[in-house]
Design a protein around this motif. Sequence first.
Motif, PDB file in Angstrom:
ATOM      1  N   ARG A   1      19.081   8.995  20.906  1.00  0.00           N
ATOM      2  CA  ARG A   1      20.044   9.188  21.679  1.00  0.00           C
ATOM      3  C   ARG A   1      20.820  10.028  19.742  1.00  0.00           C
ATOM      4  O   ARG A   1      20.715   8.935  18.919  1.00  0.00           O
ATOM      5  N   SER A   2      20.908  11.134  19.901  1.00  0.00           N
ATOM      6  CA  SER A   2      22.001  11.302  18.597  1.00  0.00           C
ATOM      7  C   SER A   2      23.495  11.250  19.076  1.00  0.00           C
ATOM      8  O   SER A   2      23.821  10.916  20.426  1.00  0.00           O
ATOM      9  N   LEU A   3      24.277  11.304  18.179  1.00  0.00           N
ATOM     10  CA  LEU A   3      24.988  11.215  17.739  1.00  0.00           C
ATOM     11  C   LEU A   3      26.364  12.224  18.366  1.00  0.00           C
ATOM     12  O   LEU A   3      26.200  12.562  17.616  1.00  0.00           O
TER      13      LEU A   3
ATOM     14  N   ARG B   1      34.924   9.442  24.948  1.00  0.00           N
ATOM     15  CA  ARG B   1      34.134  10.766  24.900  1.00  0.00           C
ATOM     16  C   ARG B   1      32.091   9.634  24.439  1.00  0.00           C
ATOM     17  O   ARG B   1      31.866   8.892  24.303  1.00  0.00           O
ATOM     18  N   ASP B   2      31.650  10.086  26.212  1.00  0.00           N
ATOM     19  CA  ASP B   2      30.405   9.796  26.297  1.00  0.00           C
ATOM     20  C   ASP B   2      29.507   8.711  26.303  1.00  0.00           C
ATOM     21  O   ASP B   2      28.879   8.012  25.900  1.00  0.00           O
ATOM     22  N   ALA B   3      31.024   8.029  26.668  1.00  0.00           N
ATOM     23  CA  ALA B   3      30.491   5.793  26.658  1.00  0.00           C
ATOM     24  C   ALA B   3      29.922   5.484  28.022  1.00  0.00           C
ATOM     25  O   ALA B   3      29.807   6.542  29.020  1.00  0.00           O
ATOM     26  N   GLU B   4      29.197   4.842  27.879  1.00  0.00           N
ATOM     27  CA  GLU B   4      28.355   4.220  28.809  1.00  0.00           C
ATOM     28  C   GLU B   4      29.299   3.396  29.498  1.00  0.00           C
ATOM     29  O   GLU B   4      29.296   1.942  28.784  1.00  0.00           O
TER      30      GLU B   4
ATOM     31  N   ARG C   1      32.390   8.169  16.560  1.00  0.00           N
ATOM     32  CA  ARG C   1      31.231   9.132  16.788  1.00  0.00           C
ATOM     33  C   ARG C   1      30.404   8.434  17.401  1.00  0.00           C
ATOM     34  O   ARG C   1      29.260   8.778  17.628  1.00  0.00           O
TER      35      ARG C   1
ATOM     36  N   ARG D   1      27.978   5.729  19.234  1.00  0.00           N
ATOM     37  CA  ARG D   1      27.813   5.804  20.563  1.00  0.00           C
ATOM     38  C   ARG D   1      28.344   4.246  21.135  1.00  0.00           C
ATOM     39  O   ARG D   1      28.920   3.231  20.187  1.00  0.00           O
ATOM     40  N   ARG D   2      28.627   3.894  22.931  1.00  0.00           N
ATOM     41  CA  ARG D   2      29.480   2.478  22.640  1.00  0.00           C
ATOM     42  C   ARG D   2      29.313   2.048  24.630  1.00  0.00           C
ATOM     43  O   ARG D   2      28.869   3.316  25.532  1.00  0.00           O
ATOM     44  N   GLN D   3      28.971   1.048  24.868  1.00  0.00           N
ATOM     45  CA  GLN D   3      28.674   1.526  26.560  1.00  0.00           C
ATOM     46  C   GLN D   3      29.793   0.000  26.187  1.00  0.00           C
ATOM     47  O   GLN D   3      29.736  -1.443  24.973  1.00  0.00           O
TER      48      GLN D   3
END
Length: 68
Positions: free
Chosen positions: A66-68, A32-35, A5, A7-9
């Motif tokens: 940002r929250s996870l 999911r939600d990768a930048e 869970r 975050r990843r960029q």
Amino acid sequence: MGIIRARRQFIWGEDDPLGGAAVAQEFAALFRDAELEVLPSTGHAPWIDEPELCATLATRFLGADRSL
């Protein structure tokens, strides 16, 4: 199997000989939600080609509230 869970960029070189922007977009879409940041005129190691820009992008990403 657990779910990651965090975050990843991804910072990707547009001229990466192993796959440019299209491959980067497909890969990042798997998370999911990768930048994704695709840097023009950079290769497989954008942090070597553009160290200051990569540092700025990573610092901005890590400092984002940002929250996870």
